[in-house]
Design an enzyme around this catalytic site. Structure first.
Site, short mmCIF file in Angstrom:
data_model
loop_
_atom_site.label_atom_id
_atom_site.label_comp_id
_atom_site.label_asym_id
_atom_site.label_seq_id
_atom_site.Cartn_x
_atom_site.Cartn_y
_atom_site.Cartn_z
N LYS A 1 -5.89 -11.07 -5.73
CA LYS A 1 -7.03 -11.51 -4.93
C LYS A 1 -8.23 -10.59 -5.18
CE LYS A 1 -6.23 -8.89 -0.78
NZ LYS A 1 -6.20 -8.68 0.61
N LYS B 1 -11.73 -5.18 -2.31
CA LYS B 1 -12.58 -4.00 -2.36
C LYS B 1 -11.86 -2.85 -3.04
CE LYS B 1 -13.20 -4.97 2.42
NZ LYS B 1 -14.00 -4.99 3.63
N LYS C 1 0.82 -1.22 0.00
CA LYS C 1 0.00 0.00 0.00
C LYS C 1 0.85 1.26 0.00
CE LYS C 1 -4.44 -1.60 1.03
NZ LYS C 1 -5.31 -2.17 2.03
P1 TYM Z 1 -10.78 -7.17 5.28
O1 TYM Z 1 -11.83 -6.17 5.66
O2 TYM Z 1 -9.89 -6.86 4.14
O3 TYM Z 1 -11.45 -8.57 4.99
C1 TYM Z 1 -12.34 -9.21 5.91
C2 TYM Z 1 -12.09 -10.71 5.86
O4 TYM Z 1 -12.24 -11.20 4.52
C3 TYM Z 1 -11.10 -11.96 4.14
N1 TYM Z 1 -10.86 -11.75 2.69
C4 TYM Z 1 -10.75 -12.74 1.81
N2 TYM Z 1 -10.83 -14.07 1.93
C5 TYM Z 1 -10.68 -14.81 0.79
N3 TYM Z 1 -10.48 -14.27 -0.44
C6 TYM Z 1 -10.39 -12.93 -0.60
N4 TYM Z 1 -10.20 -12.41 -1.80
C7 TYM Z 1 -10.53 -12.10 0.55
N5 TYM Z 1 -10.50 -10.75 0.74
C8 TYM Z 1 -10.70 -10.56 2.06
C9 TYM Z 1 -9.97 -11.38 4.98
O5 TYM Z 1 -8.92 -12.31 5.11
C10 TYM Z 1 -10.66 -11.08 6.28
O6 TYM Z 1 -10.69 -12.22 7.10
N6 TYM Z 1 -7.18 -6.57 8.69
C11 TYM Z 1 -8.48 -7.13 8.47
C12 TYM Z 1 -9.54 -6.61 9.41
C13 TYM Z 1 -9.24 -6.76 10.86
C14 TYM Z 1 -9.23 -7.96 11.61
C15 TYM Z 1 -8.97 -7.58 12.95
C16 TYM Z 1 -9.39 -9.30 11.27
C17 TYM Z 1 -8.99 -5.74 11.73
N7 TYM Z 1 -8.83 -6.23 13.00
C18 TYM Z 1 -8.86 -8.53 13.97
C19 TYM Z 1 -9.29 -10.24 12.29
C20 TYM Z 1 -9.04 -9.85 13.62
C21 TYM Z 1 -8.93 -6.78 7.05
O7 TYM Z 1 -8.52 -5.81 6.48
O8 TYM Z 1 -9.91 -7.55 6.57
#
Ligand code: TYM
Length: 333
Positions: free
Chosen positions: A195, A198, A112
């Site tokens: 992947k 969003k 990023k």
């Molecule tokens: P985020 O908001 O990007 O995504 C939420 C969850 O979706 C999963 N994910 C995917 N799984 C499979 N294929 C994909 N293409 C894909 N894109 C997203 C992510 O792995 C995630 O589980 N950092 C985290 C948010 C967060 C968090 C936490 C997670 C903040 N604090 C504490 C767990 C525990 C994130 O940006 O997820």
């Protein structure tokens, strides 16, 4: 006690990758074995520029989507991160036991911030410290996520260990990632090497949970593939990432493994397979979209669920934070 914590960013509404890789497992893990805490991580969303009006709408919309897919406020705590100030507070305390080098090594930061590391915001670098605080504020033991969060979870364990060692305590658990199911990394529909995300500028790269049947059909029709029909054996997918991705998506939606999907569709052209894929995606997503629209018609209800969830979360967080303050030598407020 086994306690699950996981989070999702309200940068946009949920897409199929979020659902199949993580959120579907959140729903399934609700039950007697675990206490489940799920969080709309709005503070994390601020690491990217956000329009305040849109952000507020996205927080509500995402909460409604989580309810629509089956997160049950009677069995899980559902809340927004900023409702519990302990997240930010613990993140600061963790900042003081986290070497900078650990953060600079994070793939997400490198991707990023790119070459603009000096002008990137501090929040982008500190992102995984806040994530560790999210989980450890509740002494979370299990964290269901997609594959892309693995490195962040490793850092969470390192921070927990660093704290325990520095203060000579056995206070924080080392949380286990739960990367479950057959779609732990759903890829973009336009490029099998990226992947589904969003942040991809093309909406054709992803299926959103709110897409209607025509949009889903159009996106799968336009999805990148190759001219060969589907193979009959899984090995035949090894060099065909786009085909592999569509087969994985179909399998995850239909509850079938790759061999079963290929037994059914091996040898058929993509036009046929994409039709079947659309049908199953619409069958799974249409009721969710309907329920979400019903919930969004009464935003007061969604706000009330979040408020109650926030109160429950704050009550769980308070003793942990007080103990951390004690351990670190601070006066309790
Ligand atoms: P985020 O908001 O990007 O995504 C939420 C969850 O979706 C999963 N994910 C995917 N799984 C499979 N294929 C994909 N293409 C894909 N894109 C997203 C992510 O792995 C995630 O589980 N950092 C985290 C948010 C967060 C968090 C936490 C997670 C903040 N604090 C504490 C767990 C525990 C994130 O940006 O997820």
């Amino acid at each position: 006690m086994k306690r699950i914590f996981s989070g999702i960013q309200p940068t946009h509404n949920m897409h199929l990758g979020n659902y199949l890789g993580a959120v579907r497992n959140w729903v399934a893990l609700q039950g007697d074995e675990f206490e489940t805490i799920y969080c709309v991580v709005d503070l994390h969303a601020l690491t990217q520029p956000q329009d305040p009006v849109e952000l507020r709408a996205h927080i509500r919309e995402l909460a409604a989507t989580l309810l629509a897919v089956g997160i049950d406020p009677a069995r899980s705590i559902l809340f927004a991160q900023s409702q519990v100030p302990g997240h930010s507070e613990l993140a600061w305390l963790f900042s003081c036991v986290t070497p900078l080098g650990w953060l600079r090594r994070m793939t997400q930061f490198k991707d990023k911030a790119g070459k603009q590391q000096d002008t990137a915001m501090h929040g982008l670098l500190a992102y995984p410290v806040l994530m560790a605080a999210d989980i450890l504020l509740y002494k979370g033991t299990h964290v269901p996520v997609g594959e892309d969060q693995k490195q962040h979870l490793e850092l969470t364990r390192d921070i927990a260990q660093s704290f325990n060692q520095r203060y000579g305590v056995d206070f924080f658990p080392l949380p286990e990632p739960q990367i479950l199911g057959s779609a732990t990394r759903v890829m973009s529909l336009r490029d099998g090497s990226k992947k589904m995300s969003k942040s991809d500028p093309s909406d054709y790269s992803r299926i959103n949970m709110t897409d209607d049947a025509d949009t889903i059909a159009l996106k799968f029709r336009k999805a990148k593939t190759d001219p060969e029909p589907l193979p009959t054996e899984a090995e035949g997918l090894a060099t065909r990432p786009e085909a592999e991705n569509l087969v994985n998506i179909y399998g995850a939606l239909a509850g079938k493994d790759v061999a079963a999907v290929l037994a059914e569709f091996g040898g058929t052209p993509f036009s046929t397979f994409k039709g079947a894929l659309t049908d199953i995606a619409v069958a799974v997503l249409a009721p969710i979209g309907g329920e979400m629209r019903r919930l969004m018609a009464d935003p007061g209800h969604v706000d009330a669920v979040l408020r109650q969830g926030g109160e429950k979360a704050a009550a769980l967080a308070a003793p942990t934070l007080a103990e951390v303050q004690d351990i670190m030598g601070l006066l309790r407020p």
